[in-house]
Write an enzyme that holds these catalytic residues in place. Structure first.
Site, PDB file in Angstrom:
ATOM      1  N   CYS A   2     -12.845   2.448  -8.900  1.00  0.00           N
ATOM      2  CA  CYS A   2     -11.773   1.928  -9.737  1.00  0.00           C
ATOM      3  C   CYS A   2     -11.960   2.484 -11.137  1.00  0.00           C
ATOM      4  O   CYS A   2     -13.010   3.025 -11.469  1.00  0.00           O
ATOM      5  CB  CYS A   2     -11.838   0.408  -9.822  1.00  0.00           C
ATOM      6  SG  CYS A   2     -11.576  -0.381  -8.229  1.00  0.00           S
ATOM      7  N   GLY A  28      -8.231   5.309  -8.725  1.00  0.00           N
ATOM      8  CA  GLY A  28      -7.672   4.240  -7.901  1.00  0.00           C
ATOM      9  C   GLY A  28      -6.165   4.311  -7.909  1.00  0.00           C
ATOM     10  O   GLY A  28      -5.558   4.320  -8.978  1.00  0.00           O
ATOM     11  N   ASN A 101     -15.441  -2.253 -11.905  1.00  0.00           N
ATOM     12  CA  ASN A 101     -15.586  -1.081 -11.040  1.00  0.00           C
ATOM     13  C   ASN A 101     -16.943  -1.167 -10.361  1.00  0.00           C
ATOM     14  O   ASN A 101     -17.961  -1.277 -11.038  1.00  0.00           O
ATOM     15  CB  ASN A 101     -15.491   0.196 -11.892  1.00  0.00           C
ATOM     16  CG  ASN A 101     -15.833   1.470 -11.124  1.00  0.00           C
ATOM     17  OD1 ASN A 101     -16.278   2.441 -11.709  1.00  0.00           O
ATOM     18  ND2 ASN A 101     -15.615   1.486  -9.827  1.00  0.00           N
ATOM     19  N   GLY A 102     -16.941  -1.123  -9.034  1.00  0.00           N
ATOM     20  CA  GLY A 102     -18.204  -1.179  -8.298  1.00  0.00           C
ATOM     21  C   GLY A 102     -18.085  -2.101  -7.116  1.00  0.00           C
ATOM     22  O   GLY A 102     -16.983  -2.439  -6.679  1.00  0.00           O
ATOM     23  N   TYR A 259     -16.978  14.339  -6.765  1.00  0.00           N
ATOM     24  CA  TYR A 259     -15.577  14.123  -6.422  1.00  0.00           C
ATOM     25  C   TYR A 259     -14.813  13.209  -7.380  1.00  0.00           C
ATOM     26  O   TYR A 259     -13.713  13.530  -7.810  1.00  0.00           O
ATOM     27  CB  TYR A 259     -15.490  13.551  -4.997  1.00  0.00           C
ATOM     28  CG  TYR A 259     -14.119  13.025  -4.601  1.00  0.00           C
ATOM     29  CD1 TYR A 259     -13.044  13.885  -4.411  1.00  0.00           C
ATOM     30  CD2 TYR A 259     -13.905  11.654  -4.427  1.00  0.00           C
ATOM     31  CE1 TYR A 259     -11.792  13.403  -4.041  1.00  0.00           C
ATOM     32  CE2 TYR A 259     -12.655  11.172  -4.055  1.00  0.00           C
ATOM     33  CZ  TYR A 259     -11.599  12.045  -3.863  1.00  0.00           C
ATOM     34  OH  TYR A 259     -10.363  11.562  -3.507  1.00  0.00           O
ATOM     35  N   ASP A 367     -14.780  23.292  -0.217  1.00  0.00           N
ATOM     36  CA  ASP A 367     -14.403  21.937  -0.633  1.00  0.00           C
ATOM     37  C   ASP A 367     -15.599  21.282  -1.309  1.00  0.00           C
ATOM     38  O   ASP A 367     -16.746  21.689  -1.098  1.00  0.00           O
ATOM     39  CB  ASP A 367     -13.914  21.096   0.547  1.00  0.00           C
ATOM     40  CG  ASP A 367     -12.853  20.087   0.106  1.00  0.00           C
ATOM     41  OD1 ASP A 367     -12.719  19.868  -1.127  1.00  0.00           O
ATOM     42  OD2 ASP A 367     -12.159  19.515   0.958  1.00  0.00           O
TER      43      ASP A 367
HETATM   44  O1  LIG Z   1     -13.366  14.893   4.713  1.00  0.00           O
HETATM   45  P1  LIG Z   1     -12.298  14.042   4.119  1.00  0.00           P
HETATM   46  O2  LIG Z   1     -12.351  12.637   4.620  1.00  0.00           O
HETATM   47  O3  LIG Z   1     -10.939  14.651   4.223  1.00  0.00           O
HETATM   48  O4  LIG Z   1     -12.632  13.870   2.575  1.00  0.00           O
HETATM   49  C1  LIG Z   1     -12.950  14.926   1.710  1.00  0.00           C
HETATM   50  C2  LIG Z   1     -11.744  15.455   0.989  1.00  0.00           C
HETATM   51  O5  LIG Z   1     -11.090  14.396   0.249  1.00  0.00           O
HETATM   52  C3  LIG Z   1     -11.073  14.714  -1.130  1.00  0.00           C
HETATM   53  O6  LIG Z   1      -9.843  15.297  -1.516  1.00  0.00           O
HETATM   54  P2  LIG Z   1      -8.584  14.464  -2.066  1.00  0.00           P
HETATM   55  O7  LIG Z   1      -7.365  14.934  -1.393  1.00  0.00           O
HETATM   56  O8  LIG Z   1      -8.866  13.005  -2.002  1.00  0.00           O
HETATM   57  O9  LIG Z   1      -8.499  14.767  -3.641  1.00  0.00           O
HETATM   58  P3  LIG Z   1      -8.484  16.109  -4.533  1.00  0.00           P
HETATM   59  O10 LIG Z   1      -7.058  16.562  -4.637  1.00  0.00           O
HETATM   60  O11 LIG Z   1      -9.031  15.640  -5.844  1.00  0.00           O
HETATM   61  O12 LIG Z   1      -9.353  17.141  -3.921  1.00  0.00           O
HETATM   62  C4  LIG Z   1     -12.191  15.724  -1.310  1.00  0.00           C
HETATM   63  O13 LIG Z   1     -11.942  16.556  -2.438  1.00  0.00           O
HETATM   64  C5  LIG Z   1     -12.129  16.510  -0.031  1.00  0.00           C
HETATM   65  O14 LIG Z   1     -11.110  17.471  -0.094  1.00  0.00           O
HETATM   66  N1  LIG Z   2     -13.784   0.721  -6.064  1.00  0.00           N
HETATM   67  C1  LIG Z   2     -14.041  -0.288  -6.835  1.00  0.00           C
HETATM   68  O1  LIG Z   2     -14.653  -0.168  -7.881  1.00  0.00           O
HETATM   69  C2  LIG Z   2     -13.571  -1.617  -6.303  1.00  0.00           C
HETATM   70  C3  LIG Z   2     -13.823  -2.814  -7.199  1.00  0.00           C
HETATM   71  C4  LIG Z   2     -13.829  -4.100  -6.400  1.00  0.00           C
HETATM   72  N2  LIG Z   2     -14.983  -4.160  -5.536  1.00  0.00           N
HETATM   73  C5  LIG Z   2     -12.532  -4.245  -5.616  1.00  0.00           C
HETATM   74  O2  LIG Z   2     -12.537  -4.077  -4.407  1.00  0.00           O
HETATM   75  O3  LIG Z   2     -11.513  -4.492  -6.225  1.00  0.00           O
HETATM   76 MG   LIG Z   3     -10.054  17.484  -1.990  1.00  0.00          MG
END
Ligand SMILES: O=P(O)(O)OC[C@H]1O[C@H](OP(=O)(O)OP(=O)(O)O)[C@H](O)[C@@H]1O
Ligand SMILES: NC(=O)CC[C@H](N)C(=O)O
Ligand SMILES: [Mg+2]
Length: 506
Positions: A2, A28, A101-102, A259, A367
């Protein structure tokens, strides 16, 4: 993950909170919320959706006041129901609103204890509501009257650290007193502090998950909030800080660099962009070492997060770098979407191949990580459909084999493509001609290179070792069951009207 933000200002904060949330949107996409406080009255707007969908002009006009907090949500505990959108609020003591967040790892015990000892009812399955109640109870225990000094606030945070386990970067406003922010003793989730001198006079303070939020609204980055530290800015604008944990240490989440965070952010004095470039350098070196006489013609990133990494790999291997996939700018991040079906459909809607960059070539797709394998499997098919001769795949993070319990939605090992599998098997499953993963040591070095003080990291998704030392198989099974149950419940909930007592519906 988050995103959180808080401002104790001398001028209206609604627009700055909104702008900050828009640049934290990548943390988020499920729900967003803002609470502001004016003359001891709290105003709130929260709903499911992106920031730009949740806040209309009429909401913004109502969000008056010089102090406030905001949140963008990516659910980990509970469901994605709007009832769990943040910030949360309790009316005693003083009235406190909080954004988190967490993820707490002893949430169940804490909830029971809050009811038994503090007689506090917690109405949702959100761990963040529990965190708020624990904080409120600690403050309540430390104050006998309406008086609240910074030392009371710091003692309350020390109490929170003793009771709570897990990951928490949080910001709260104690109505009529001030804004409080704190980070867990391991510093798992990031948190920065900034300030701005106001043209009309006075200093304004801001905390946020990432420094990019400070940049966006003209605040200067002062520093990271240290693991275990609390920051308190009184209503009069006076800043107090104190270490509130007994044994604080840096064990921050390495996946932020891989990421989650935006490349233009700094976390714990380290540029996320620089780390990603170095991850590319290290992985490029490994490719050159392990695939000695490789026949790769071109390096192609899978937008968006891996672009900076792939560029550095290409540079290192002396190969051309081409943007062979075009990303639809109106589709969000797929990995943080709720539900596997939605994620699967999104890959093809989000990315499309430029055939000329693939036709007749041996391509290396890069990736940042392979989690469920949703992206890699589909993207390799797309590269072949576009005419690629061979498709190699490189992941800038090591194999993700264990669930995350600190704020990233990876609740079950069965969803993780690398769980119980070796590289060859994963390679076969995603349909690549060759697959290579970053070494964990190289990933850690890539961050540590820029800040040697960061000796250890939270790397449980790669190792299965959890820094809070309280995570066992029973806990992981319980979390998985809870998560499945909650997402089923969320589908049949009617959340149309959720108002706070003192304000009409949004
Ligand atoms: O193996 P998976 O479960 O597919 O997860 C990994 C992928 O998900 C994320 O991309 P995402 O589309 O969320 O965001 P980005 O546009 O910032 O790369 C990450 O960058 C990888 O591309
Ligand atoms: N990803 C998060 O930081 C989630 C915060 C909190 N645990 C929620 O579920 O809202
Ligand atoms: Mg990606």
């Amino acid at each position: 993950m988050c995103g959180i933000v808080g401002i104790q200002g001398t001028t209206p904060v609604n627009q700055a909170l909104y702008d900050a949330l828009t640049v934290l949107q990548h943390r988020g996409q499920d729900a967003a919320g803002i609470v502001t406080i004016c003359e001891d009255r709290l105003r709130q707007r929260k709903a499911n959706g992106l920031v730009r969908e949740v806040f209309e002009e009429r909401h913004m006009q109502r969000l008056i006041g010089n102090v406030g907090i905001g949140h963008v949500r990516y659910p980990t505990a509970g469901s994605s129901s709007v009832a769990q959108a943040q910030p949360f609020y309790v009316n005693s003591p003083f009235g406190i609103t909080l954004a988190h967040n967490g993820n707490l790892t002893n949430a169940r015990e804490l909830k029971e204890e809050q009811f038994r000892v503090a007689r506090r009812h917690i109405n949702t399955t959100s761990d963040s509501e529990i965190l708020l109640n624990v904080l409120a109870h600690e403050i309540d225990q430390l104050t006998q009257n309406l008086h609240l000094e910074p030392e009371h606030v710091f003692a309350a945070v020390a109490g929170v650290h003793k009771k709570i386990r897990g990951a928490y970067a949080a910001v709260a406003v104690i109505i009529g007193h001030g804004m409080l922010a704190f980070r867990d003793p391991n510093g798992i989730r990031p948190l920065v502090l900034g300030k701005r001198e106001c043209a009309q006079g006075g200093t304004e303070y801001m905390v946020a998950s990432e420094s990019v939020a400070l940049n966006a609204v003209g605040f200067e980055l002062l520093r990271d909030v240290a693991p275990g530290e609390a920051i308190y800015v009184t209503q009069q604008g006076e800043l107090f800080t104190q270490q509130c944990a007994q044994e604080p240490q840096y064990q921050s989440c390495i996946f932020e660099y891989v990421y989650f965070a935006r490349p233009d952010s700094f976390i714990d004095k380290v540029s996320v962009y620089a780390v990603r470039a170095r991850m590319g350098l290290k992985l490029g070196e490994k490719i050159a070492r392990e695939w000695e006489d490789f026949d790769i013609d071109v390096v192609i990133p899978i937008p968006e997060t891996s672009c900076d990494i792939a560029l550095e790999i290409a540079h290192n291997l002396d190969l051309p770098y081409r943007q062979g996939f075009v990303k639809n700018r109106y589709i969000g991040r797929t990995f943080i979407m709720p539900g596997q079906e939605q994620r699967q459909q999104s890959v093809r809607r989000k990315l499309n191949a430029i055939h000329s960059e693939f036709f007749g070539k041996n391509v290396l797709l890069v990736d940042d990580s392979i989690v469920r394998g949703t992206t890699s499997e589909q993207i390799i098919k797309m590269a072949r459909e576009a005419g690629a001769k061979k498709v190699y795949f490189a992941s800038a993070a090591p194999e993700i084999r264990f669930p995350n319990v600190y704020g990233i939605d990876m609740p079950s090992v069965n969803e993780l493509i690398a769980y119980g599998r070796e590289v060859d098997e994963i390679c076969q499953l995603i349909g690549a001609d060759g697959l290579i993963f970053q070494e964990l040591e190289d990933l850690e070095d890539a961050v540590r290179h820029f800040n040697p003080e960061l000796r250890r990291f939270e790397t449980s998704v790669f190792t299965g070792e959890y820094v809070t030392k309280d995570v066992d198989q029973r806990y992981l099974d319980e979390q998985y069951t809870l998560r499945s149950l909650n997402s089923e419940l969320a589908d049949c909930q009617d959340d149309a009207h959720l108002a706070i007592y003192n304000e009409g519906e949004s």
